[in-house]
Design an enzyme around this catalytic site. Structure first.
Site, short mmCIF file in Angstrom:
data_model
loop_
_atom_site.label_atom_id
_atom_site.label_comp_id
_atom_site.label_asym_id
_atom_site.label_seq_id
_atom_site.Cartn_x
_atom_site.Cartn_y
_atom_site.Cartn_z
N TYR A 61 0.86 -1.19 0.00
CA TYR A 61 0.00 0.00 0.00
C TYR A 61 0.88 1.23 0.00
O TYR A 61 1.88 1.27 0.74
CB TYR A 61 -0.88 0.03 1.26
CG TYR A 61 -2.34 -0.21 0.96
CD1 TYR A 61 -3.00 0.57 0.01
CD2 TYR A 61 -3.07 -1.18 1.64
CE1 TYR A 61 -4.34 0.36 -0.26
CE2 TYR A 61 -4.41 -1.40 1.36
CZ TYR A 61 -5.05 -0.61 0.39
OH TYR A 61 -6.37 -0.82 0.12
N GLU B 184 -0.43 4.91 -0.51
CA GLU B 184 -1.16 6.16 -0.77
C GLU B 184 -0.21 7.35 -0.71
O GLU B 184 0.66 7.43 0.16
CB GLU B 184 -2.24 6.39 0.29
CG GLU B 184 -3.57 5.80 -0.07
CD GLU B 184 -3.86 4.54 0.70
OE1 GLU B 184 -2.87 3.84 1.05
OE2 GLU B 184 -5.05 4.26 0.94
N ASP C 147 -6.99 12.61 -25.51
CA ASP C 147 -7.05 11.23 -25.02
C ASP C 147 -6.41 10.36 -26.11
O ASP C 147 -7.02 10.11 -27.15
CB ASP C 147 -8.52 10.84 -24.79
CG ASP C 147 -8.67 9.42 -24.28
OD1 ASP C 147 -7.72 8.62 -24.44
OD2 ASP C 147 -9.74 9.10 -23.74
N THR D 119 -4.40 5.20 -21.83
CA THR D 119 -4.29 3.91 -21.17
C THR D 119 -2.91 3.38 -21.52
O THR D 119 -2.25 3.89 -22.43
CB THR D 119 -5.36 2.91 -21.66
OG1 THR D 119 -5.34 2.90 -23.08
CG2 THR D 119 -6.74 3.28 -21.17
N LYS E 152 -3.05 -0.58 -24.67
CA LYS E 152 -3.51 -0.78 -26.05
C LYS E 152 -2.28 -0.85 -26.96
O LYS E 152 -1.50 -1.78 -26.84
CB LYS E 152 -4.49 0.34 -26.42
CG LYS E 152 -5.76 0.33 -25.56
CD LYS E 152 -6.77 1.33 -26.02
CE LYS E 152 -8.08 1.23 -25.28
NZ LYS E 152 -8.14 2.04 -24.06
N ARG F 22 -2.79 -3.29 -18.05
CA ARG F 22 -3.94 -2.40 -17.97
C ARG F 22 -3.60 -1.31 -16.97
O ARG F 22 -3.12 -1.58 -15.87
CB ARG F 22 -5.19 -3.17 -17.54
CG ARG F 22 -5.47 -4.37 -18.42
CD ARG F 22 -6.85 -4.91 -18.20
NE ARG F 22 -7.80 -4.04 -18.84
CZ ARG F 22 -8.15 -4.15 -20.13
NH1 ARG F 22 -7.62 -5.07 -20.89
NH2 ARG F 22 -9.03 -3.34 -20.65
N1 DSN Z 1 -12.74 -0.26 -24.39
C1 DSN Z 1 -11.92 0.65 -25.14
C2 DSN Z 1 -11.90 0.34 -26.60
O1 DSN Z 1 -12.14 -0.79 -26.95
O2 DSN Z 1 -11.63 1.20 -27.41
C3 DSN Z 1 -12.27 2.06 -24.89
O3 DSN Z 1 -12.33 2.29 -23.52
#
Ligand code: DSN
Length: 445
Positions: free
Chosen positions: A46, A48, A199, A225, A228, A234
């Site tokens: 932990y 914080e 984004d 994120t 991807k 993640r």
């Molecule tokens: N779930 C993501 C996507 O597939 O583009 C977006 O948050």
């Protein structure tokens, strides 16, 4: 593994991933190094707070890993500030609202049906419930122009911005097959004094690999994120640019406070460690090669579809994803047929709305697919052609007789019948075998 039940389910998922080909453009395969960091002892801690300012003891190694991840992110994306703690993309975006807006302030973003994201102000999202959301779409497609290089109508977006005066404008989406021209959104945001948040979740790996423009000199804030195209675990990051600090020198501190204690408790330190590894991998020359191949593969796949007569949104792709408008071949709402049939074949795609969607978000008229994951496996031109041909045959030959019933009440029954019929379709079984043979030539573990 002690827990046989869980071990069995994991094995089944390994088999599914190994024997099929992942074409959902937001998914990817992480390296063993990333997964090792994710499963490391950092999961036990932990912490914080932020490096050197924690609420718990024993954080000297957590501090080191978080500072390392921050340094790598700043260098890779050319920004002076990053927060590496958001649990994922949606909480990261919510933190941006908390840092820049008050409840009921006006915000503006690309509509989900037009390829945006829920957190850019969709009415069912907290971002559309607690803020007054104005949504922009894409240019009307007259279906005559074969190639469009930009689907945004900047005059219209500017007029909307002048009229509604949003405090925060989002640029970036989840189903937009072209490059984002961040400077055009920046002009609009600057004219009305709004924050511009980019984004880049979908294209972060392409930006890191130098094949998509970066918003670093145009946006004030960048969110992404990490799982991807960036190929990490993640997770998510929020960056503040030089321009952002110039607009508001307290912005980094506001972002930090919004993430913790505003929205989250302790960061997931194992996730931070894995992000650090992914950022290291993304800074290597081999990643540039990977990013180039992702785009090349997407373009090849798009050509295979176009040659067969499929209609693509924007007439093709400039990035990692393709959006097929199925309306001319299978009618409105037909994405579900293609998704289900390709699932059986071992090609994972997702049904998706298309600009000017005539059906509904649950029964959209398109499918979205992309190349980040297949490219990680080492697939190139030959494999893209093979995959594209299979998809063409499924759409044009096997699915041709099916149409989504107009009446909502008839749909479930019709889809049940459809699912039962395709399960035993011999051509689909043949394609399943073909894709499996192809997939296992490119191991993922
Ligand atoms: N779930 C993501 C996507 O597939 O583009 C977006 O948050």
């Amino acid at each position: 593994m002690v827990d046989k039940k869980v071990a069995e389910i994991i094995k089944k998922e390994e088999k599914r991933q190994q024997e099929g080909i992942e074409l959902i453009p937001s998914e990817n395969y992480t390296s063993l190094a990333v997964r090792q960091a994710l499963g490391s002892v950092f999961v036990n801690k932990y912490s914080e707070g932020y490096p050197n300012k924690r609420y718990y003891g024993g954080n000297e190694n957590v501090d080191e890993i978080e500072l390392l991840a921050q340094e790598r992110a700043k260098k890779l994306f050319n920004v002076p500030f990053v927060n590496i703690q958001p649990y994922s993309g949606s909480p990261a975006n919510l933190a941006v609202y908390l840092a820049t807006c008050k409840p009921n302030d006006v915000i503006m973003g690309q509509a989900l049906v037009a390829g945006g994201h829920l957190t850019h102000g969709h009415h069912v999202s907290a971002t559309g419930i607690f803020f007054k959301s104005v949504q922009y779409g894409l240019k009307k497609n007259d279906h005559k122009k074969s190639e469009e290089k930009d689907l945004f109508d900047y005059d219209q977006i500017r007029q909307m911005a002048i009229k509604h005066k949003p405090k925060l404008i989002w640029v970036g989406g989840t189903a937009y097959p072209l490059k984002f021209h961040y400077e055009k959104f920046a002009q609009i945001a600057d004219e009305i004094g709004a924050y511009l948040a980019a984004d880049i979740a979908h294209v972060a790996g392409l930006i890191a690999g130098g094949v998509h423009p970066s918003p670093a000199s145009d946006a004030h804030i960048i969110t992404t994120t990490t799982h991807k195209t960036l190929r990490g675990p993640r997770g998510a990051m929020i960056m503040v640019t030089e321009k952002g600090i110039k607009k508001d020198k307290e912005l980094p501190e506001k972002i930090n406070r919004a993430v913790f204690p505003g929205l989250q408790g302790g960061p997931h330190d194992n996730q931070t460690a894995a992000i650090a590894v992914a950022l290291y991998e993304a800074s290597q020359p081999s990643f540039k090669k990977y990013a180039r191949q992702v785009v090349k593969n997407a373009k090849i796949l798009a050509e295979v579809f176009k040659k067969a007569g499929l209609k693509l949104v924007a007439g093709g792709t400039e990035n990692h994803l393709i959006l097929i408008d199925l309306t001319p071949v299978l009618g409105p709402g037909s994405g579900i047929f293609v998704q289900k049939a390709l699932d059986l074949v071992g090609l994972t795609v997702n049904k998706n709305t298309i600009p000017e969607e005539k059906a509904s978000p649950f029964y959209p008229s398109g499918i979205r697919l992309g190349t980040p994951a297949a490219t990680t496996r080492g697939m190139k031109e030959k494999e893209m052609k093979e995959i594209g041909e299979v998809i063409n045959q499924v759409i044009f030959k096997i699915l041709k007789p099916y149409r989504l019933p107009r009446e909502k009440a008839d749909r479930l029954q019709y889809l049940k019948k459809f699912s039962a019929e395709i399960k035993t379709n011999q051509q689909l079984i043949f394609f399943r075998d073909k894709i499996k043979k192809l997939a296992i030539k490119f191991p993922i573990f």
